[in-house]
Write a protein that holds these residues in place. Structure first.
Motif, PDB file in Angstrom:
ATOM      1  N   ARG A   1       0.832  -1.177   0.000  1.00 13.00           N
ATOM      2  CA  ARG A   1       0.000   0.000   0.000  1.00 13.00           C
ATOM      3  C   ARG A   1       0.873   1.236   0.000  1.00 13.00           C
ATOM      4  NH1 ARG A   1      -0.865   2.633   4.785  1.00 13.00           N
ATOM      5  NH2 ARG A   1       0.109   1.693   6.582  1.00 13.00           N
ATOM      6  N   TRP A   2       0.309   2.374  -0.390  1.00  8.72           N
ATOM      7  CA  TRP A   2       1.046   3.638  -0.419  1.00  8.72           C
ATOM      8  C   TRP A   2       1.194   4.148   1.010  1.00  8.72           C
ATOM      9  CZ3 TRP A   2       4.088   5.927  -3.661  1.00  8.72           C
ATOM     10  CH2 TRP A   2       4.426   7.255  -3.464  1.00  8.72           C
ATOM     11  N   LEU A   3       2.419   4.449   1.407  1.00  5.11           N
ATOM     12  CA  LEU A   3       2.709   4.772   2.800  1.00  5.11           C
ATOM     13  C   LEU A   3       2.925   6.259   3.081  1.00  5.11           C
ATOM     14  CD1 LEU A   3       5.301   1.930   3.476  1.00  5.11           C
ATOM     15  CD2 LEU A   3       2.872   1.940   4.059  1.00  5.11           C
ATOM     16  N   TYR A   4       2.972   7.093   2.055  1.00  6.96           N
ATOM     17  CA  TYR A   4       3.531   8.425   2.260  1.00  6.96           C
ATOM     18  C   TYR A   4       2.535   9.576   2.231  1.00  6.96           C
ATOM     19  CZ  TYR A   4       7.547   5.554   1.388  1.00  6.96           C
ATOM     20  OH  TYR A   4       8.469   4.553   1.434  1.00  6.96           O
ATOM     21  N   GLY A   5       1.268   9.321   2.174  1.00  2.39           N
ATOM     22  CA  GLY A   5       0.279  10.392   2.247  1.00  2.39           C
ATOM     23  C   GLY A   5      -0.100  10.985   0.902  1.00  2.39           C
ATOM     24  N   LYS A   6      -1.161  11.776   0.920  1.00  4.50           N
ATOM     25  CA  LYS A   6      -1.745  12.342  -0.299  1.00  4.50           C
ATOM     26  C   LYS A   6      -0.807  13.320  -0.998  1.00  4.50           C
ATOM     27  CE  LYS A   6      -5.230  13.312  -3.084  1.00  4.50           C
ATOM     28  NZ  LYS A   6      -5.574  12.449  -4.168  1.00  4.50           N
ATOM     29  N   GLN A   7      -0.135  14.211  -0.265  1.00  4.69           N
ATOM     30  CA  GLN A   7       0.732  15.214  -0.886  1.00  4.69           C
ATOM     31  C   GLN A   7       1.930  14.573  -1.586  1.00  4.69           C
ATOM     32  OE1 GLN A   7      -0.027  18.379  -1.338  1.00  4.69           O
ATOM     33  NE2 GLN A   7      -1.949  17.965  -0.288  1.00  4.69           N
ATOM     34  N   ILE A   8       2.557  13.597  -0.952  1.00  4.07           N
ATOM     35  CA  ILE A   8       3.680  12.893  -1.583  1.00  4.07           C
ATOM     36  C   ILE A   8       3.176  12.092  -2.782  1.00  4.07           C
ATOM     37  CG2 ILE A   8       5.526  11.200  -1.224  1.00  4.07           C
ATOM     38  CD1 ILE A   8       5.986  13.849   0.219  1.00  4.07           C
ATOM     39  N   CYS A   9       1.963  11.534  -2.671  1.00  6.15           N
ATOM     40  CA  CYS A   9       1.357  10.818  -3.798  1.00  6.15           C
ATOM     41  C   CYS A   9       1.183  11.757  -4.991  1.00  6.15           C
ATOM     42  CB  CYS A   9       0.012  10.222  -3.374  1.00  6.15           C
ATOM     43  SG  CYS A   9      -0.835   9.312  -4.676  1.00  6.15           S
ATOM     44  N   LEU A  10       0.678  12.971  -4.742  1.00  4.64           N
ATOM     45  CA  LEU A  10       0.504  13.948  -5.817  1.00  4.64           C
ATOM     46  C   LEU A  10       1.850  14.317  -6.443  1.00  4.64           C
ATOM     47  CD1 LEU A  10      -2.127  16.405  -4.301  1.00  4.64           C
ATOM     48  CD2 LEU A  10      -2.453  14.802  -6.180  1.00  4.64           C
ATOM     49  N   PHE A  11       2.852  14.571  -5.596  1.00  9.02           N
ATOM     50  CA  PHE A  11       4.176  14.926  -6.102  1.00  9.02           C
ATOM     51  C   PHE A  11       4.781  13.775  -6.907  1.00  9.02           C
ATOM     52  CE2 PHE A  11       8.823  15.133  -5.554  1.00  9.02           C
ATOM     53  CZ  PHE A  11       9.052  16.320  -6.223  1.00  9.02           C
ATOM     54  N   TYR A  12       4.675  12.557  -6.396  1.00  7.73           N
ATOM     55  CA  TYR A  12       5.210  11.375  -7.067  1.00  7.73           C
ATOM     56  C   TYR A  12       4.533  11.176  -8.419  1.00  7.73           C
ATOM     57  CZ  TYR A  12       6.514   6.455  -7.684  1.00  7.73           C
ATOM     58  OH  TYR A  12       6.999   5.262  -8.177  1.00  7.73           O
ATOM     59  N   ALA A  13       3.213  11.296  -8.443  1.00  9.45           N
ATOM     60  CA  ALA A  13       2.467  11.128  -9.689  1.00  9.45           C
ATOM     61  C   ALA A  13       2.808  12.236 -10.681  1.00  9.45           C
ATOM     62  CB  ALA A  13       0.970  11.106  -9.403  1.00  9.45           C
ATOM     63  N   GLY A  70      -1.392  -0.019  -5.492  1.00  4.35           N
ATOM     64  CA  GLY A  70      -1.183   0.758  -4.280  1.00  4.35           C
ATOM     65  C   GLY A  70       0.261   1.001  -3.904  1.00  4.35           C
ATOM     66  N   THR A  71       1.190   0.746  -4.818  1.00  2.00           N
ATOM     67  CA  THR A  71       2.604   0.900  -4.484  1.00  2.00           C
ATOM     68  C   THR A  71       3.218   2.162  -5.062  1.00  2.00           C
ATOM     69  OG1 THR A  71       3.207  -0.423  -6.403  1.00  2.00           O
ATOM     70  CG2 THR A  71       2.972  -1.583  -4.294  1.00  2.00           C
ATOM     71  N   ALA A  72       2.484   2.873  -5.896  1.00  2.00           N
ATOM     72  CA  ALA A  72       2.996   4.086  -6.524  1.00  2.00           C
ATOM     73  C   ALA A  72       1.818   4.992  -6.864  1.00  2.00           C
ATOM     74  CB  ALA A  72       3.778   3.735  -7.792  1.00  2.00           C
TER      75      ALA A  72
END
Length: 126
Positions: A1-13, A70-72
């Motif tokens: 699963r994604w561990l780093y929160g919504k903001q890091i998810c947005l930045f990563y994407a 859910g890993t990226a």
């Protein structure tokens, strides 16, 4: 699963889409420049082009989210089934960031091959 929160998810994407589109845009520009330099005696900006499309989900045209496993994080492809705005972004992204660049690449390298073949024939005749 994604561990780093919504903001890091947005930045990563955002980074994934930015660098992916920039990479394909760079290849497109390189093929075009090669074609122009070889086939035509004239000269013909990947980061701006990629930045426009990568920034669209940040401006709420399309969405970033966690990928199905859910890993990226990347573009939220599932939102296109629900949201017409997200679907329009996906269609525009597909046309202008995949179909158009691939078409330009194929056309450019085809013209290069034709020009090289014609040049080879001209050299052989002399």
């Amino acid at each position: 699963r994604w561990l780093y929160g919504k903001q890091i998810c947005l930045f990563y994407a955002f980074c994934g889409v930015l660098f992916g589109i920039c990479s394909l845009s760079t290849l497109t520009l390189l093929s075009t420049v090669c074609c122009l330099k070889i086939c035509f005696p004239v000269y013909a900006c990947a980061w701006i082009y990629a930045s426009v499309f990568a920034s669209c989900p940040l401006a709420h045209w399309g969405e970033y989210g966690v990928e199905p496993y859910g890993t990226a994080c990347c573009i939220d492809w599932r939102s296109t089934n629900i949201n017409a705005v997200a679907m329009s972004y996906t269609v525009v992204l597909f046309v202008f960031c995949f179909i158009l660049p691939c078409g330009v690449i194929v056309t450019s390298y085809s013209l290069i091959l034709v020009t090289v073949k014609e040049s080879r024939k001209a050299v052989e005749q002399h």
